[in-house]
Each structure stands twice: as C-alpha cells, then as structure tokens.
Scaffold this motif. Structure first.
Motif, PDB file in Angstrom:
ATOM      1  N   ASP A  33      36.180  42.438  28.330  1.00 39.00           N
ATOM      2  CA  ASP A  33      36.684  41.407  29.077  1.00 39.00           C
ATOM      3  C   ASP A  33      36.048  40.999  30.275  1.00 39.00           C
ATOM      4  O   ASP A  33      36.424  40.058  30.817  1.00 39.00           O
ATOM      5  N   ARG A  34      35.112  42.073  30.996  1.00 39.49           N
ATOM      6  CA  ARG A  34      34.577  41.908  32.286  1.00 39.49           C
ATOM      7  C   ARG A  34      32.947  41.869  32.293  1.00 39.49           C
ATOM      8  O   ARG A  34      32.271  42.053  33.185  1.00 39.49           O
ATOM      9  N   GLY A  52      30.032  35.277  33.042  1.00 38.10           N
ATOM     10  CA  GLY A  52      28.653  34.979  32.923  1.00 38.10           C
ATOM     11  C   GLY A  52      28.076  33.987  33.749  1.00 38.10           C
ATOM     12  O   GLY A  52      28.595  33.551  34.743  1.00 38.10           O
ATOM     13  N   PHE A  53      26.714  33.752  33.557  1.00 35.11           N
ATOM     14  CA  PHE A  53      26.249  32.667  34.210  1.00 35.11           C
ATOM     15  C   PHE A  53      26.727  31.429  34.185  1.00 35.11           C
ATOM     16  O   PHE A  53      27.213  30.970  33.142  1.00 35.11           O
ATOM     17  N   ARG A  61      32.764  36.799  41.339  1.00 39.50           N
ATOM     18  CA  ARG A  61      34.155  37.125  41.419  1.00 39.50           C
ATOM     19  C   ARG A  61      34.712  37.219  39.848  1.00 39.50           C
ATOM     20  O   ARG A  61      35.725  37.832  39.665  1.00 39.50           O
ATOM     21  N   GLY A  62      34.105  36.737  38.904  1.00 35.34           N
ATOM     22  CA  GLY A  62      34.545  36.746  37.572  1.00 35.34           C
ATOM     23  C   GLY A  62      34.518  38.389  37.194  1.00 35.34           C
ATOM     24  O   GLY A  62      35.777  38.842  36.793  1.00 35.34           O
ATOM     25  N   ILE A  63      33.255  39.003  36.967  1.00 37.14           N
ATOM     26  CA  ILE A  63      33.260  40.321  36.447  1.00 37.14           C
ATOM     27  C   ILE A  63      33.955  41.117  37.605  1.00 37.14           C
ATOM     28  O   ILE A  63      34.477  42.425  36.832  1.00 37.14           O
ATOM     29  N   LEU A  64      33.989  40.751  38.722  1.00 35.26           N
ATOM     30  CA  LEU A  64      34.884  41.777  39.537  1.00 35.26           C
ATOM     31  C   LEU A  64      36.367  41.544  39.521  1.00 35.26           C
ATOM     32  O   LEU A  64      37.232  42.378  40.137  1.00 35.26           O
ATOM     33  N   GLY A  65      36.803  40.703  38.779  1.00 29.85           N
ATOM     34  CA  GLY A  65      38.389  40.675  38.411  1.00 29.85           C
ATOM     35  C   GLY A  65      38.947  39.897  39.750  1.00 29.85           C
ATOM     36  O   GLY A  65      40.099  40.169  39.786  1.00 29.85           O
ATOM     37  N   LEU A  66      38.302  38.918  40.452  1.00 35.64           N
ATOM     38  CA  LEU A  66      38.898  38.530  41.880  1.00 35.64           C
ATOM     39  C   LEU A  66      39.321  36.925  41.541  1.00 35.64           C
ATOM     40  O   LEU A  66      39.873  36.769  42.492  1.00 35.64           O
ATOM     41  N   SER A  67      38.904  36.475  40.362  1.00 41.10           N
ATOM     42  CA  SER A  67      39.343  35.028  40.289  1.00 41.10           C
ATOM     43  C   SER A  67      39.396  34.974  38.846  1.00 41.10           C
ATOM     44  O   SER A  67      38.497  35.243  38.152  1.00 41.10           O
ATOM     45  N   LYS A  68      40.567  34.138  38.317  1.00 38.62           N
ATOM     46  CA  LYS A  68      40.728  33.987  37.038  1.00 38.62           C
ATOM     47  C   LYS A  68      39.941  32.717  36.681  1.00 38.62           C
ATOM     48  O   LYS A  68      39.848  32.262  35.530  1.00 38.62           O
TER      49      LYS A  68
END
Lengths: 198, 198
Positions: free
Chosen positions: A175-176, B147-148, B135-142
């Motif tokens: 998911d990440r 990915g790229f 911020r995607g993979i770090l879970g900081l923003s939905k």
C-alpha cells in the motif's frame, strides 16, 4: 464509541531495529511533514547503447530534500536480451529489471514498516514472476499486449510476530510502494528525441 | 490506388548490423509466428532481504520458447534507500531500477529495429527522469500518489539515416516496448505471503 475505538494503542518508543535507524526515519518523516517541499524528488538513469541489444545505465545523482545528492558510488547496470531472443545475454532483460524493482521496493518498505512497528525480522524472501506473450513486442499479433499480462509476487516472511502481523507488513508495504503503484496504476511517460542537425 | 500505395518498397536482404544478427532475429520472429506457443515467457527475480532497506535480487532462470533457460551468469543486483532517506545506499533505489528497466527496453528494441531497417547506429544515449513526491509513500498525504507523477525520456540518436528516420526508430521502439507498456498501461500484480506455521 465503537468496539474498535476501545483498542488501546501503546505509544512505542522507536528503537533501531532490522538495520533500520527507526528514530531517524520517524524524525525524517516528521521533518518532511512540516516542510512538504522536501518531499519532491527527481531520480535519473543515464543509459548508453553498447552493441546489439546490450546497453548500460548509470545511476548516480538525484534531486531531493531541497538539493542535489549523489549515491556513494556511480551505480552501473547492464541490460540485454537473452540468447534465445538473439541477444548477447550481457545482463538481465529489461523486464527482469522491472521485477527486481518491484521486489526491491516492497522489501525495503517492509523492513522500514516492521521497524516502526517494533517487529524484528529474521527472513524476508520473495519471488516475482511475470508472464509475457512475446507476440506483442515481436509485432505478430495486435491482440497481444507488449508488456506482462500479469505479475505474481510470493513472499516468505519470518519474525517475532504473529502470522497475521507478518502478513500485514507485506500488505502495508504494498500500500506504500512507489514501484507497485507505478506498475499497477501506470505513469505518464513522455519521450523526446534529439538527432544531429541536418 | 492511392498515392501512398505507389511507393515502391525495396525488399531488403537482412544483414547483421549494429551488433544484431538480423537474419537470425527475423528467422526467430518467423518461427514464433508459425508456432505461437514459443512466444510464452515467464521471467523471474528472486529477492532476499539483507538488512535495513538493503536487499538483493538474483535473475538467473526463465521459461520461454517452450523450455527452461538460464542466463550465462546468475545476475545479482542490490536495491537500497539512499542516506537522505535513512537507507544504507548499498545500491540504486527501487525507483531508479524502474527507470533503468525503461531505458534498457527502449534502447534494446531500438537497436533491433534499426538493424531490421538497415540503419547503422553510431550513438544511442538516453536520460530517464522520474518525478516523485515522497509524501505518498511516507503516508503524509492522501492526495499524493506513491509512485512517479511523471517520467520523461530524452534520447540522443545518431546514425546513417535522416533525422526523421532516426526519430521514427525511437517511436517504433516505444510502440513495441514491454516495459513502456507495463509502465504506461499498468499490469495486474498479485501478492501472496507465506509465514511460518503457528
């Protein structure tokens, strides 16, 4: 209040685990959260043709966290077609590199997530298989796509947690995962060409 | 009869060119056309976690052309996160491997296509850049994908053909690239997990 809301979450003090510097990782995530521009990265590969289907990429510099960075080494990797496809087999095929990228992304993420959750890992192995019908790229059928029809990832995970918790690590990694997202949802790719002036 | 139909196409006798054994390549394509089962391939990468975000894949055996094959070597490659993302930087990042896969696929295809068209190449270089907001993979923003956001490929191609013909090589390579298709159109990916018996 629902039943799930009554679950008490223990605030875990992050400690280094699995080779992950968990406190620094969590501090980094906090810093990026406070300054979102640090999250903008641009990665690069520079490729040059060698001979036949053999070519080599260099991965060295990248932009991120507000500045330019360099890997500790100028990483190089070859790609080639195998002998059965008339290549020189000087390296893995491009589609195998794609499978490696996927395995590598899921596994790196899993190790970070396990560290953040206080789970000590003892083994993480995976096999990634991709099925492809080459009639697509060989131009033999318009009904066959060029790329993989499907990719199957099989993980084996061991650590000091329940089977359910170990499985959840993989699911959270998925998911990440940047590469998983690129592969399953697609990415806009632009292609430009420069040729010698006439 | 339209104007375009009056263009006389010279039947070119295929000769080895650019390090490509063009006659064998075309014979292989013909053989696969006559026996489509030969086109079914399954590629694999076996990955094992090393420590932290460092992991290593092995790419050795694959199935295709009706049987099991092995590369001339058991190719190995590491993946890791860079220091700025709290990794050990023991290898390129997984997303850089994705960029390498794309460059390698387009370039291998281009060399084959040029050989089939009788164009002698003197230089093929490319830079592949991918923009990603972590911020995607770090879970900081939905609102930010994992990915790229976009990938940009820039080719420089030189050879004994017109600028237009050289550009068309790249476009045909793109239209017949397995990795380009996977990245732009997506692939179904299944993930399974095996854990120790309770």
């Amino acid at each position: 209040m629902t039943a799930t809301a009554t679950v008490t979450k223990t605030k875990r003090t992050p400690v280094p685990l699995n080779g992950v510097d968990t406190p620094t990782l969590l501090a980094t995530i906090g810093a990026v959260g406070a300054q979102p521009d640090l999250a903008k990265f641009r990665f690069r590969a520079n490729n040059r043709w060698v001979s036949g289907t053999h070519n080599q990429s260099t991965m060295h510099g990248f932009y991120g966290a507000g500045g330019e960075h360099q890997h500790v080494a100028s990483y190089k990797a070859s790609g080639d077609h195998p002998a059965v496809l008339c290549g020189g087999d000087a390296g893995p095929t491009p589609v195998e590199w794609l499978l490696h990228a996927l395995a590598s992304c899921l596994t790196a993420g899993l190790a970070n997530i396990a560290a953040a959750r206080g789970i000590k890992l003892s083994k993480v192995e995976s096999t990634v298989e991709g099925d492809i019908d080459l009639r697509g790229i060989l131009g033999l059928s318009k009904d066959v796509r060029n790329g993989f029809e499907r990719i199957k990832v099989s993980f084996e995970v061991e650590g000091d947690a329940s089977a359910d918790e170990l499985k959840k690590l993989v699911m959270q990694a998925k998911d990440r995962s940047a590469v998983f997202d690129c592969l399953t949802n697609g990415v806009p790719v632009s292609v430009a060409v420069k040729t010698p002036a006439a």
